[in-house]
Design a protein around this motif. Structure first.
Motif, PDB file in Angstrom:
ATOM      1  N   ALA A  67     -21.343 -19.266  29.650  1.00  0.00           N
ATOM      2  CA  ALA A  67     -21.291 -19.242  31.106  1.00  0.00           C
ATOM      3  C   ALA A  67     -21.126 -20.665  31.630  1.00  0.00           C
ATOM      4  N   PRO A  68     -20.278 -20.862  32.624  1.00  0.00           N
ATOM      5  CA  PRO A  68     -20.085 -22.209  33.159  1.00  0.00           C
ATOM      6  C   PRO A  68     -21.331 -22.670  33.906  1.00  0.00           C
ATOM      7  N   PRO A  69     -21.631 -23.955  33.838  1.00  0.00           N
ATOM      8  CA  PRO A  69     -22.825 -24.447  34.526  1.00  0.00           C
ATOM      9  C   PRO A  69     -22.626 -24.452  36.042  1.00  0.00           C
ATOM     10  N   THR A  70     -23.705 -24.230  36.746  1.00  0.00           N
ATOM     11  CA  THR A  70     -23.657 -24.334  38.196  1.00  0.00           C
ATOM     12  C   THR A  70     -23.806 -25.801  38.575  1.00  0.00           C
ATOM     13  N   CYS A  71     -23.607 -26.103  39.835  1.00  0.00           N
ATOM     14  CA  CYS A  71     -23.769 -27.489  40.291  1.00  0.00           C
ATOM     15  C   CYS A  71     -25.184 -27.976  40.017  1.00  0.00           C
ATOM     16  N   TYR A  72     -26.152 -27.119  40.315  1.00  0.00           N
ATOM     17  CA  TYR A  72     -27.550 -27.496  40.133  1.00  0.00           C
ATOM     18  C   TYR A  72     -27.865 -27.747  38.659  1.00  0.00           C
ATOM     19  N   SER A  73     -27.455 -26.831  37.778  1.00  0.00           N
ATOM     20  CA  SER A  73     -27.776 -26.995  36.360  1.00  0.00           C
ATOM     21  C   SER A  73     -27.061 -28.211  35.775  1.00  0.00           C
ATOM     22  N   ARG A  74     -25.841 -28.472  36.223  1.00  0.00           N
ATOM     23  CA  ARG A  74     -25.120 -29.654  35.743  1.00  0.00           C
ATOM     24  C   ARG A  74     -25.793 -30.932  36.218  1.00  0.00           C
ATOM     25  N   ALA A  75     -26.275 -30.958  37.447  1.00  0.00           N
ATOM     26  CA  ALA A  75     -26.962 -32.147  37.962  1.00  0.00           C
ATOM     27  C   ALA A  75     -28.271 -32.386  37.206  1.00  0.00           C
ATOM     28  N   VAL A  76     -29.020 -31.338  36.941  1.00  0.00           N
ATOM     29  CA  VAL A  76     -30.276 -31.479  36.192  1.00  0.00           C
ATOM     30  C   VAL A  76     -29.996 -31.953  34.773  1.00  0.00           C
ATOM     31  N   GLN A  77     -28.968 -31.379  34.141  1.00  0.00           N
ATOM     32  CA  GLN A  77     -28.617 -31.763  32.777  1.00  0.00           C
ATOM     33  C   GLN A  77     -28.175 -33.225  32.720  1.00  0.00           C
ATOM     34  N   LEU A  78     -27.344 -33.640  33.655  1.00  0.00           N
ATOM     35  CA  LEU A  78     -26.882 -35.032  33.687  1.00  0.00           C
ATOM     36  C   LEU A  78     -28.031 -36.001  33.935  1.00  0.00           C
ATOM     37  N   ARG A 144     -20.837 -44.684  33.383  1.00  0.00           N
ATOM     38  CA  ARG A 144     -19.974 -43.516  33.575  1.00  0.00           C
ATOM     39  C   ARG A 144     -20.795 -42.263  33.898  1.00  0.00           C
ATOM     40  N   LYS A 145     -21.918 -42.083  33.205  1.00  0.00           N
ATOM     41  CA  LYS A 145     -22.781 -40.914  33.452  1.00  0.00           C
ATOM     42  C   LYS A 145     -23.379 -40.970  34.860  1.00  0.00           C
ATOM     43  N   ILE A 146     -23.849 -42.139  35.267  1.00  0.00           N
ATOM     44  CA  ILE A 146     -24.448 -42.280  36.600  1.00  0.00           C
ATOM     45  C   ILE A 146     -23.397 -42.051  37.682  1.00  0.00           C
ATOM     46  N   LEU A 147     -22.200 -42.562  37.482  1.00  0.00           N
ATOM     47  CA  LEU A 147     -21.122 -42.348  38.455  1.00  0.00           C
ATOM     48  C   LEU A 147     -20.773 -40.863  38.553  1.00  0.00           C
ATOM     49  N   THR A 148     -20.754 -40.175  37.420  1.00  0.00           N
ATOM     50  CA  THR A 148     -20.471 -38.731  37.430  1.00  0.00           C
ATOM     51  C   THR A 148     -21.540 -37.974  38.196  1.00  0.00           C
ATOM     52  N   LEU A 149     -22.808 -38.291  37.941  1.00  0.00           N
ATOM     53  CA  LEU A 149     -23.897 -37.625  38.656  1.00  0.00           C
ATOM     54  C   LEU A 149     -23.840 -37.933  40.151  1.00  0.00           C
ATOM     55  N   TYR A 150     -23.542 -39.172  40.496  1.00  0.00           N
ATOM     56  CA  TYR A 150     -23.445 -39.548  41.907  1.00  0.00           C
ATOM     57  C   TYR A 150     -22.339 -38.743  42.602  1.00  0.00           C
ATOM     58  N   GLU A 151     -21.191 -38.608  41.939  1.00  0.00           N
ATOM     59  CA  GLU A 151     -20.091 -37.842  42.541  1.00  0.00           C
ATOM     60  C   GLU A 151     -20.410 -36.357  42.627  1.00  0.00           C
ATOM     61  N   ILE A 152     -21.096 -35.826  41.643  1.00  0.00           N
ATOM     62  CA  ILE A 152     -21.474 -34.410  41.698  1.00  0.00           C
ATOM     63  C   ILE A 152     -22.433 -34.156  42.849  1.00  0.00           C
ATOM     64  N   CYS A 157     -21.535 -30.900  44.910  1.00  0.00           N
ATOM     65  CA  CYS A 157     -22.707 -30.060  45.212  1.00  0.00           C
ATOM     66  C   CYS A 157     -23.396 -30.513  46.493  1.00  0.00           C
ATOM     67  N   TYR A 158     -22.635 -31.003  47.412  1.00  0.00           N
ATOM     68  CA  TYR A 158     -23.239 -31.601  48.601  1.00  0.00           C
ATOM     69  C   TYR A 158     -24.206 -30.658  49.303  1.00  0.00           C
ATOM     70  N   ASP A 160     -25.228 -27.597  47.977  1.00  0.00           N
ATOM     71  CA  ASP A 160     -25.870 -26.674  47.045  1.00  0.00           C
ATOM     72  C   ASP A 160     -27.270 -27.119  46.631  1.00  0.00           C
ATOM     73  N   LEU A 161     -27.522 -28.407  46.619  1.00  0.00           N
ATOM     74  CA  LEU A 161     -28.822 -28.905  46.176  1.00  0.00           C
ATOM     75  C   LEU A 161     -29.840 -28.821  47.305  1.00  0.00           C
ATOM     76  N   VAL A 162     -31.057 -28.459  46.931  1.00  0.00           N
ATOM     77  CA  VAL A 162     -32.158 -28.393  47.897  1.00  0.00           C
ATOM     78  C   VAL A 162     -33.126 -29.518  47.557  1.00  0.00           C
ATOM     79  N   TYR A 163     -33.390 -30.372  48.520  1.00  0.00           N
ATOM     80  CA  TYR A 163     -34.305 -31.482  48.297  1.00  0.00           C
ATOM     81  C   TYR A 163     -35.708 -31.054  48.693  1.00  0.00           C
ATOM     82  N   LEU A 164     -36.622 -31.175  47.743  1.00  0.00           N
ATOM     83  CA  LEU A 164     -37.998 -30.757  47.980  1.00  0.00           C
ATOM     84  C   LEU A 164     -38.879 -31.892  48.479  1.00  0.00           C
ATOM     85  N   THR A 165     -38.422 -33.105  48.296  1.00  0.00           N
ATOM     86  CA  THR A 165     -39.219 -34.250  48.737  1.00  0.00           C
ATOM     87  C   THR A 165     -38.292 -35.365  49.203  1.00  0.00           C
ATOM     88  N   ASN A 166     -38.842 -36.255  50.000  1.00  0.00           N
ATOM     89  CA  ASN A 166     -38.096 -37.438  50.431  1.00  0.00           C
ATOM     90  C   ASN A 166     -38.894 -38.700  50.116  1.00  0.00           C
TER      91      ASN A 166
END
Length: 192
Positions: A67-78, A144-152, A157-158, A160-166
């Protein structure tokens, strides 16, 4: 003498099942004291079934992981991968000297300050004072990994992500405090 005609020759017909059963019975008669060998012959279909079951089950498990990863799962994995690479960078003797300049970072994709922290960390990686630090493979890979996560997080996933804290300080210290709204609610309940 004349040659026999094809109609004169009779070949007895023996079905293959009977031949197999006859050999199995003969084997059992010859080896009465050896019941293990006979038991092994009867367990052959069970072994074939077991092997078939294992193959089918392993193919089903492989299909389940496709199954393809969702935006959330890809961000957590990265974020986990980045933290692993960052830890290896701090421990490796080749990059330890370069990693001393890095600011402390504990990634949490549920923190609304994560994009600013990633942007600041990228700035530090791109402007390292030592040229040999900028060209190290592990540091280039980390960048490269940090840049990928930043772009995602900021583009793909602008919403799609839910922020629980600030709590921006939690990204520096690694200690996350509960949400302020819950603390306020708890204080209101205690005073009432």
């Amino acid at each position: 003498m004349h040659a026999p005609l094809s109609s004169d020759i009779t070949i007895p017909y023996k079905p293959k099942q009977c031949t197999f059963l006859q050999t199995e019975v003969a084997f059992a008669r010859n080896h009465r004291g050896h019941t293990n060998n006979y038991a092994e012959m009867s367990s052959a279909p069970a072994q074939c079934f077991f092997i078939f079951f294992v193959l089918v089950f392993s193919s089903v498990v492989r299909v389940g992981k496709c199954a393809p990863p969702t935006c959330y799962s890809r961000a957590v994995q990265l974020s986990k991968e980045i933290m692993d690479v960052l830890e290896k960078t701090h421990r490796s003797p080749r990059t330890k000297e370069c990693a001393e300049i890095f600011p402390k970072m504990f990634l949490d994709v549920h923190n609304s300050c994560v994009t600013a922290k990633l942007r600041d960390f990228l700035y530090v990686l791109e402007n390292l004072p030592e040229i040999h630090c900028r060209t190290r493979p592990r540091i280039v890979f980390l960048k490269r990994k940090i840049l990928t996560l930043y772009e995602i997080i900021s583009r793909a996933c602008y919403r799609d992500l839910v922020y629980l804290t600030n709590d921006c300080e939690a990204l520096d210290t690694g200690i996350s405090y509960p949400r302020y709204a819950e603390d306020t609610l708890q204080l209101l309940e205690e005073t009432s």
